[in-house]
Write a protein that holds these residues in place. Sequence first.
Motif, PDB file in Angstrom:
ATOM      1  N   ILE A  45     -19.262 103.265 -12.612  1.00 45.20           N
ATOM      2  CA  ILE A  45     -18.542 104.536 -12.713  1.00 45.20           C
ATOM      3  C   ILE A  45     -17.214 104.238 -13.389  1.00 45.20           C
ATOM      4  O   ILE A  45     -16.198 103.969 -12.741  1.00 45.20           O
ATOM      5  CB  ILE A  45     -18.327 105.172 -11.325  1.00 45.20           C
ATOM      6  CG1 ILE A  45     -19.633 105.181 -10.515  1.00 45.20           C
ATOM      7  CG2 ILE A  45     -17.788 106.593 -11.460  1.00 45.20           C
ATOM      8  CD1 ILE A  45     -19.467 105.637  -9.086  1.00 45.20           C
ATOM      9  N   SER A  46     -17.217 104.220 -14.705  1.00 44.11           N
ATOM     10  CA  SER A  46     -16.026 103.821 -15.462  1.00 44.11           C
ATOM     11  C   SER A  46     -16.191 104.243 -16.916  1.00 44.11           C
ATOM     12  O   SER A  46     -16.583 103.449 -17.772  1.00 44.11           O
ATOM     13  CB  SER A  46     -15.817 102.304 -15.362  1.00 44.11           C
ATOM     14  OG  SER A  46     -14.612 101.918 -15.984  1.00 44.11           O
ATOM     15  N   SER A  47     -15.900 105.489 -17.200  1.00 41.75           N
ATOM     16  CA  SER A  47     -16.062 106.011 -18.563  1.00 41.75           C
ATOM     17  C   SER A  47     -15.197 105.238 -19.553  1.00 41.75           C
ATOM     18  O   SER A  47     -14.022 104.979 -19.298  1.00 41.75           O
ATOM     19  CB  SER A  47     -15.696 107.496 -18.592  1.00 41.75           C
ATOM     20  OG  SER A  47     -16.558 108.250 -17.768  1.00 41.75           O
ATOM     21  N   GLY A  48     -15.801 104.863 -20.677  1.00 39.14           N
ATOM     22  CA  GLY A  48     -15.064 104.167 -21.725  1.00 39.14           C
ATOM     23  C   GLY A  48     -15.140 102.662 -21.661  1.00 39.14           C
ATOM     24  O   GLY A  48     -14.668 101.983 -22.574  1.00 39.14           O
TER      25      GLY A  48
ATOM     26  N   VAL B 204     -11.764 108.779  -8.394  1.00 40.39           N
ATOM     27  CA  VAL B 204     -13.191 108.727  -8.711  1.00 40.39           C
ATOM     28  C   VAL B 204     -13.962 107.950  -7.640  1.00 40.39           C
ATOM     29  O   VAL B 204     -15.127 108.254  -7.347  1.00 40.39           O
ATOM     30  CB  VAL B 204     -13.413 108.132 -10.115  1.00 40.39           C
ATOM     31  CG1 VAL B 204     -13.092 106.646 -10.147  1.00 40.39           C
ATOM     32  CG2 VAL B 204     -14.832 108.388 -10.602  1.00 40.39           C
ATOM     33  N   ARG B 205     -13.341 106.954  -7.033  1.00 44.43           N
ATOM     34  CA  ARG B 205     -14.004 106.194  -5.969  1.00 44.43           C
ATOM     35  C   ARG B 205     -14.254 107.092  -4.753  1.00 44.43           C
ATOM     36  O   ARG B 205     -15.360 107.120  -4.202  1.00 44.43           O
ATOM     37  CB  ARG B 205     -13.146 104.998  -5.554  1.00 44.43           C
ATOM     38  CG  ARG B 205     -12.947 103.947  -6.612  1.00 44.43           C
ATOM     39  CD  ARG B 205     -12.154 102.782  -6.038  1.00 44.43           C
ATOM     40  NE  ARG B 205     -11.944 101.716  -7.020  1.00 44.43           N
ATOM     41  CZ  ARG B 205     -11.349 100.569  -6.751  1.00 44.43           C
ATOM     42  NH1 ARG B 205     -10.885 100.344  -5.528  1.00 44.43           N
ATOM     43  NH2 ARG B 205     -11.204  99.656  -7.684  1.00 44.43           N
ATOM     44  N   PHE B 206     -13.216 107.787  -4.344  1.00 46.83           N
ATOM     45  CA  PHE B 206     -13.307 108.660  -3.175  1.00 46.83           C
ATOM     46  C   PHE B 206     -14.351 109.751  -3.389  1.00 46.83           C
ATOM     47  O   PHE B 206     -15.190 110.016  -2.513  1.00 46.83           O
ATOM     48  CB  PHE B 206     -11.935 109.280  -2.898  1.00 46.83           C
ATOM     49  CG  PHE B 206     -11.903 110.217  -1.724  1.00 46.83           C
ATOM     50  CD1 PHE B 206     -11.737 109.733  -0.442  1.00 46.83           C
ATOM     51  CD2 PHE B 206     -12.055 111.590  -1.913  1.00 46.83           C
ATOM     52  CE1 PHE B 206     -11.712 110.596   0.650  1.00 46.83           C
ATOM     53  CE2 PHE B 206     -12.031 112.465  -0.840  1.00 46.83           C
ATOM     54  CZ  PHE B 206     -11.864 111.958   0.448  1.00 46.83           C
ATOM     55  N   ILE B 207     -14.327 110.360  -4.553  1.00 47.11           N
ATOM     56  CA  ILE B 207     -15.250 111.461  -4.856  1.00 47.11           C
ATOM     57  C   ILE B 207     -16.698 110.975  -4.833  1.00 47.11           C
ATOM     58  O   ILE B 207     -17.588 111.622  -4.259  1.00 47.11           O
ATOM     59  CB  ILE B 207     -14.906 112.082  -6.217  1.00 47.11           C
ATOM     60  CG1 ILE B 207     -13.525 112.756  -6.165  1.00 47.11           C
ATOM     61  CG2 ILE B 207     -15.976 113.073  -6.661  1.00 47.11           C
ATOM     62  CD1 ILE B 207     -12.981 113.132  -7.528  1.00 47.11           C
TER      63      ILE B 207
ATOM     64  N   ASP C 184     -17.254 109.354 -15.153  1.00 49.04           N
ATOM     65  CA  ASP C 184     -16.191 109.714 -14.204  1.00 49.04           C
ATOM     66  C   ASP C 184     -16.277 111.188 -13.810  1.00 49.04           C
ATOM     67  O   ASP C 184     -16.121 111.538 -12.639  1.00 49.04           O
ATOM     68  CB  ASP C 184     -14.815 109.431 -14.820  1.00 49.04           C
ATOM     69  CG  ASP C 184     -14.549 107.945 -15.015  1.00 49.04           C
ATOM     70  OD1 ASP C 184     -15.395 107.130 -14.581  1.00 49.04           O
ATOM     71  OD2 ASP C 184     -13.501 107.601 -15.588  1.00 49.04           O
ATOM     72  N   LYS C 185     -16.542 112.020 -14.782  1.00 50.02           N
ATOM     73  CA  LYS C 185     -16.568 113.469 -14.538  1.00 50.02           C
ATOM     74  C   LYS C 185     -17.737 113.891 -13.643  1.00 50.02           C
ATOM     75  O   LYS C 185     -17.739 115.001 -13.089  1.00 50.02           O
ATOM     76  CB  LYS C 185     -16.633 114.227 -15.868  1.00 50.02           C
ATOM     77  CG  LYS C 185     -17.894 113.999 -16.672  1.00 50.02           C
ATOM     78  CD  LYS C 185     -17.870 114.778 -17.977  1.00 50.02           C
ATOM     79  CE  LYS C 185     -19.109 114.515 -18.824  1.00 50.02           C
ATOM     80  NZ  LYS C 185     -20.364 114.875 -18.146  1.00 50.02           N
ATOM     81  N   ASP C 186     -18.736 112.999 -13.500  1.00 53.61           N
ATOM     82  CA  ASP C 186     -19.910 113.310 -12.687  1.00 53.61           C
ATOM     83  C   ASP C 186     -19.898 112.586 -11.341  1.00 53.61           C
ATOM     84  O   ASP C 186     -20.925 112.542 -10.655  1.00 53.61           O
ATOM     85  CB  ASP C 186     -21.187 112.930 -13.447  1.00 53.61           C
ATOM     86  CG  ASP C 186     -21.402 113.786 -14.685  1.00 53.61           C
ATOM     87  OD1 ASP C 186     -21.003 114.965 -14.658  1.00 53.61           O
ATOM     88  OD2 ASP C 186     -21.943 113.276 -15.679  1.00 53.61           O
ATOM     89  N   ALA C 187     -18.747 112.049 -10.967  1.00 54.36           N
ATOM     90  CA  ALA C 187     -18.675 111.290  -9.709  1.00 54.36           C
ATOM     91  C   ALA C 187     -19.103 112.142  -8.517  1.00 54.36           C
ATOM     92  O   ALA C 187     -19.683 111.633  -7.552  1.00 54.36           O
ATOM     93  CB  ALA C 187     -17.262 110.761  -9.495  1.00 54.36           C
ATOM     94  N   HIS C 188     -18.850 113.437  -8.583  1.00 55.35           N
ATOM     95  CA  HIS C 188     -19.216 114.323  -7.476  1.00 55.35           C
ATOM     96  C   HIS C 188     -20.731 114.499  -7.344  1.00 55.35           C
ATOM     97  O   HIS C 188     -21.213 115.031  -6.341  1.00 55.35           O
ATOM     98  CB  HIS C 188     -18.559 115.698  -7.661  1.00 55.35           C
ATOM     99  CG  HIS C 188     -19.049 116.464  -8.855  1.00 55.35           C
ATOM    100  ND1 HIS C 188     -18.726 116.108 -10.153  1.00 55.35           N
ATOM    101  CD2 HIS C 188     -19.860 117.543  -8.948  1.00 55.35           C
ATOM    102  CE1 HIS C 188     -19.298 116.951 -11.002  1.00 55.35           C
ATOM    103  NE2 HIS C 188     -20.003 117.820 -10.289  1.00 55.35           N
TER     104      HIS C 188
END
Length: 337
Positions: free
Chosen positions: A253-256, A189-192, A276-280
């Motif tokens: 950026i850390s779901s939950g 998630v960080r990279f994305i 997380d799912k929207d990191a892009h």
Amino acid sequence: PKGTNRGYMVEWNFYDRARSSSMRVLDPERATIFYIPTFTSCWRSQGTTRREGGESAGKRIQQMLKDVTKLPFLQRYVGKKHIWISAHDMGKAEPLLAWCDAKDCSQSSMDITEMLAKNGTVLANTADDLEMQRDGKPGEYGFNSSMDVSLVCNGDMPLASRSRSVKPKRPRRYSVFFAGRWDENYIPVRFIAIRSIEKAKLQKPTSFNRKIKPEAYEKGLADSELCLAPRGSRVWSPRLFEMIWFGCIPVIISSGYHLPASCFFDWRDFSIFIEDKDAHKAGQILKGYLDDPKRLEEMREKVFKIRKAFMWNDEETVGDAFELAMLDVYLKQQRRC
């Protein structure tokens, strides 16, 4: 061991403050809260492997509970009114239950452990709202936001003190700042998110650093409009509070992640959330904020207004991280949040 990790050291910050606090009473019959001093980070470090460390922490907690049951209060209140700390990534369920099998734990000790897990309050760094949704006993007894407390997971008091010199009107050179590992195969998630931001056409330059000296890190926090606070190996990261101390608006950026003091503050007033799912989509999302300077100014004013609540102190200090945690405990154990 004390001082080896700015996130883990909060179990010692809490212990020191609890012992010297004016809230402390020496007569247990007068107590409304019972603190069980646990040090999962210290105990976990006593093993050379994850399993050895986990077993060490589990055994020490079982011994601590055995000592506590020599007094009548844990059973009297069926685990309620009792609090303990788990600053390590293991969180709540693992040190209590994962290392307790039939060989090491009697039924009576398991009853006591489950009593504490269900009715007591853990103050944890790994405050993961999604933990209870996972299969198996660790999920069943995972972090419960209606009873458990999310800790301000950074006990670096010298760094917090240095940040006080940063003022709200300080010019901000960078649009987005991050320091830490962001390899593609480490925590994706960080990279994305960073790749997405690099592709966005932002007015100010970004500053993404895999390695950085402490002085440059502090300057980066103070010189940036937004700072990335992605998850680490678990939902939490001590970076989140460092960026708040230095007046940088956090991008979480850390779901939950059940954030500290969620009963008292609306984090959306001074933070940006990306699932997380929207990191892009991070670049597109952040550009919307960066193109609205008035909105950023209002958010930064709120960051500076509340930052002292996210600092630990050696001495009794009104409204700091220790008092915030205790107020949260009161709401969870006495009134519900």
